[in-house]
Design an enzyme around this catalytic site. Structure first.
Site, short mmCIF file in Angstrom:
data_model
loop_
_atom_site.label_atom_id
_atom_site.label_comp_id
_atom_site.label_asym_id
_atom_site.label_seq_id
_atom_site.Cartn_x
_atom_site.Cartn_y
_atom_site.Cartn_z
N GLU A 137 0.78 -1.23 0.00
CA GLU A 137 0.00 0.00 0.00
C GLU A 137 0.82 1.29 0.00
O GLU A 137 0.37 2.29 -0.55
CB GLU A 137 -0.94 -0.01 1.23
CG GLU A 137 -1.99 -1.10 1.22
CD GLU A 137 -2.99 -0.93 0.09
OE1 GLU A 137 -3.44 0.20 -0.15
OE2 GLU A 137 -3.31 -1.94 -0.57
N SER A 153 -47.23 -31.40 41.17
CA SER A 153 -46.78 -31.60 42.55
C SER A 153 -45.50 -30.84 42.87
O SER A 153 -45.09 -30.77 44.04
CB SER A 153 -46.57 -33.09 42.82
OG SER A 153 -47.80 -33.78 42.73
#
Length: 817
Positions: free
Chosen positions: A90, A484
């Protein structure tokens, strides 16, 4: 000669005039644009869009949410070779120019003229930082001039290494990866400091065109770009000729790697995501928050495994529902199975396979991940034909009784158990190969929640068999009848109203008018058996329904509902009739677990919570769960004087007492008996005396529950269909839910010392007659010990009472209605 001098003068003046005009124009642009340029100081404080990450309490990554994958990194953490690869690709003169590289622009122009394309680019890294952080991507002269001005400004105010670091953390590198560290994980599944030279060069080739030079999308073009970068690195002296030769010959090794999730906990991850969005809105996805949960990774994995195993066990008990589909003859003839199998979803542990061959002992199956594999007949023996929840077909005797060639079914990959020689570290003579076991996706669902009984922290939670199959979180969203499993709350309310564990209530048939249904209600016990006069302790561990109904009628429905509200149990789904005693109201598994946590911790309030702390992208703590202080008195004063953290959140949360500690202590003893003597005996496999619990089953076995605890932890497991329907004969809480709870608690309590509730003052132990519940006469050989609150200790039996008992005419308590 004079003509030449005159021409030179004119040319000079024209050049000077042109330069002056250019300078004036540039100055005008600068003066016009300069006030609108952003301050470079913003670069230092700018927040990179970083995803939300969710971790367990032991820092295992659970999930990552956000459109952009990013993992910020400092320049010191990046290898020099990787930096050189990006500079070669770059901006090779990055450390020489002042933001704009004239030579680079000229080189790019020459490349364009000579090759027809620009390979190295004309923008410097500093110009790309200016563009990426501050500017739009529109291609205009004004934008480009702004970019140049900003590049100069950035170079004046920031050091080169900081500029390079900003660049490497911001750039887009394809596949939702922003920044070099995220890209390294996406393409190679490892951090950037572990990459090889060829891989570094491949990443450096991506900024120019992330889609065009992507090794996953266009490997050949990416390879060409990579090798050009390696050549540039050699020309610039970054690498040797030997390194270049080796790296340029390296094959492409990139492949897509999803986020590295270390713990599968999709339901809790979604709960955390939802809470973060509630707190921070859409910024939750981009501001780099880290959320640490109360969930323990080992316990969470145990919860996942326990629930999946329990649901699969239920599924196997009820038979095989047949193949998912069948491939046609043409597909079977060509052997092109991958596309056909791709239309069937994959779930954790389950993959679709096609049967390609059958023999007397096995089937040969093909799957996309493994190719052809064996499916032994032993793995199919469970697969009797499903007819309904109570009926199955005959037991298969060979693979052909279950499968046909061309059938598509689910299978679970299996690894063979090690032989004794392997276990001793020796190689066996023949190595057993992995195989497939026949499986199917269960239709039944379930949930498991485990809470720290004191703090309410969620230690493990799973809301179903597979989050991929259903996002519905049954742990917190399903409201079901607890059956229960509700009885401990009823019995606790009775203990606080003066009943005792020795109170006698008649377990006998009862017929009641049901005003709501305009019918007669004849409740029954499981098995339709009745025990007659029964102590409450025994009635609870045997789960006697008729005793519970008479108990509720004795203490009152209104009193019981008020007591539930005192325990902070939601009563909005509770009926105002005697069916309440049998758990006909509705609660979520989380609400049930919370109620049991109140019992487990001795009667103090519990507020379940999932998030332990939240950190911002810089590691600052934005929120931390407050410490819990249990208090019997002065809770309001403690809460009012509670300090706050620097971030403004409270440091302390009070947990006031909700239930009498003596009644809770007796309830602990009664619920331990459920495991020692009653419906929860399967939990004896834990070999622990500190554990209590209660089974729960609703009418027609539509819901199966087990909730259990010691003084530190409370865990609830629920199993049932999303649309309530019978699960089949025998699918009680002890059969369908308790094994899930047990498999989890084996892991959750492993190595933990016993934890009992301390015995409070005001508890008395006396001997009672087990038949009458009264205090035993001296010398009674059948007498047993029982716990009482001191004000509820039964009186010593009189001589007359003893004589009446001897005559078989003992006076029974008034609860025998």
């Amino acid at each position: 000669m004079s003509r030449m001098i005159r021409f030179t003068r004119i040319s000079t003046w024209l050049l000077f005039f042109g330069l002056s005009i250019g300078a004036m124009l540039l100055s005008s642009f600068y003066l016009y644009l300069r006030p609108g340029l952003p301050s470079v100081d913003q670069l230092v404080d700018i927040r990179l869009q970083t995803p939300l990450r969710v971790y367990s309490s032991d820092k295992r990554l659970i999930a990552e949410f956000g459109e952009k994958r990013r993992a910020p990194i400092t320049i010191e953490q990046i290898p020099n070779l990787q930096l050189h690869a990006f500079l070669a690709a770059e901006d090779s003169r990055f450390y020489e120019h002042n933001g704009v590289d004239i030579k680079g622009l000229v080189r790019a122009a020459v490349e364009l003229v000579t090759t027809g394309s620009i390979r190295s680019g004309g923008s410097t890294i500093t110009m790309q930082v200016a563009k990426n952080y501050f500017l739009t991507r529109e291609r205009t002269f004004i934008r480009k001039f702004n970019e140049i001005l900003l590049a100069f400004q950035i170079e004046r105010e920031l050091p080169k290494n900081k500029i390079l670091e900003l660049y490497l953390n911001k750039i887009y590198l394809g596949n939702r990866a922003y920044g070099i560290q995220a890209a390294s994980q996406v393409y190679y599944g490892k951090p950037v400091n572990e990459l090889e030279l060829a891989q570094m060069a491949m990443l450096a080739g991506l900024p120019k065109a992330p889609s065009a030079y992507n090794p996953l999308a266009d490997p050949q073009r990416a390879l060409s770009r990579r090798n050009w970068i390696l050549q540039r690195m050699r020309e610039l002296g970054y690498i040797s000729d030997a390194a270049y030769e080796l790296a340029s010959r390296a094959p492409i090794t990139a492949s897509y790697h999803g986020a590295e999730h270390e713990l599968k906990a999709d339901y809790v991850a979604e709960m955390a995501r939802s809470e973060m969005v509630r707190r921070y809105g859409d910024d939750a996805y981009t501001d780099g928050y880290k959320v640490y949960l109360t969930v323990d990774s080992e316990k969470q994995k145990a919860a996942n495994d326990a629930l999946q195993a329990g649901l699969e066990a239920y599924d196997h008990r009820h038979g095989f529902r047949g193949p998912l589909g069948h491939l046609d003859e043409d597909t079977m003839a060509t052997g092109e199975f991958d596309k056909a199998l791709g239309s069937y979803p994959t779930y954790p542990g389950l993959i679709p396979v096609v049967v390609t061959k059958l023999s007397g002992e096995s089937a040969t199956v093909y799957s996309r991940p493994t190719g052809e594999t064996t499916m032994p007949f032993d793995s199919m023996k469970w697969a009797r034909e499903y007819r309904d929840e109570n009926r199955r077909g005959s037991e298969p005797t060979k693979p052909a009784d279950v499968l046909k060639v061309g059938d598509v079914v689910y299978a679970r990959p299996q690894s063979p158990a090690p032989t004794s020689s392997e276990a001793d570290g020796e190689l066996p003579e023949t190595v057993a190969k992995p195989f497939m076991a026949l499986a199917q996706l269960p239709q039944v669902e379930g949930a498991l929640i485990s809470l720290d009984a004191k703090t309410g922290g969620i230690e493990a939670l799973t809301g179903g068999y597979s989050f991929e199959e259903s996002k519905y979180n049954r742990a917190i969203q399903a409201r079901r009848q607890p059956g229960s499993n509700f009885k401990p709350f009823l019995y606790l309310s009775a203990l606080e109203k003066g009943k005792t564990a020795a109170t006698i209530i008649n377990d006998a048939p009862i017929v009641l008018d049901d005003a709501d249904q305009e019918s007669i209600w004849r409740p029954e016990n499981s098995g339709s058996r009745f025990a007659g006069p029964t102590r409450l302790r025994k009635a609870l561990y045997q789960s006697r329904n008729l005793v519970s109904i008479r108990l509720l009628r004795s203490i009152g429905i209104d009193y019981t509902l008020d007591y539930l509200k005192q325990l902070k149990i939601d009563t909005s789904g509770m009926p105002h009739n005697l069916t309440l005693a049998l758990g006909s109201g509705t609660l979520s598994p989380m609400e049930v677990a919370r109620g049991f946590a109140v019992i487990a911790n001795g009667g103090y309030d519990v507020t379940p919570y999932l998030i332990d702390r939240i950190e911002d992208s810089r590691g600052n703590i934005l929120y931390a769960a407050p410490s819990v202080i249990q208090c019997d008195d002065n809770c309001n004063d403690l809460a009012a004087s509670s300090p706050t953290s620097e971030a403004g959140f409270p440091a302390i949360r009070t947990a006031p007492r909700l239930a009498d500690k003596r009644a809770v202590y007796i309830m602990h003893s009664m619920l331990r008996d459920v495991i020692r003597k009653g419906t929860g005996r399967r939990a004896l496999a834990l070999n622990r005396d500190d554990v209590g619990g209660k089974t729960g089953t609703t009418n027609d076995q539509q819901d199966a529950w087990f909730s259990g605890f010691n003084h530190q932890v409370a865990t609830t497991a629920w199993v049932g269909f999303d649309t309530p329907r019978p699960m089949g004969r025998g699918e009680y809480g002890a059969v369908a839910a308790l094994p899930v709870w047990l498999d989890y608690m084996k892991v959750a309590l492993k190595g933990a010392p016993p934890s009992y509730m301390p015995r409070p003052n005001g508890i008395v132990t006396v001997k009672i007659d087990p038949e009458t519940g009264e205090r035993a006469a001296p010398g009674n050989p059948d007498a047993i010990f029982e716990l009482f609150r001191e004000e509820n200790v039964p009186a010593q039996q009189s001589a007359d009472t003893i004589r009446n008992q001897d005559n078989g005419d003992a006076v029974m308590p008034q609860e025998l209605f």
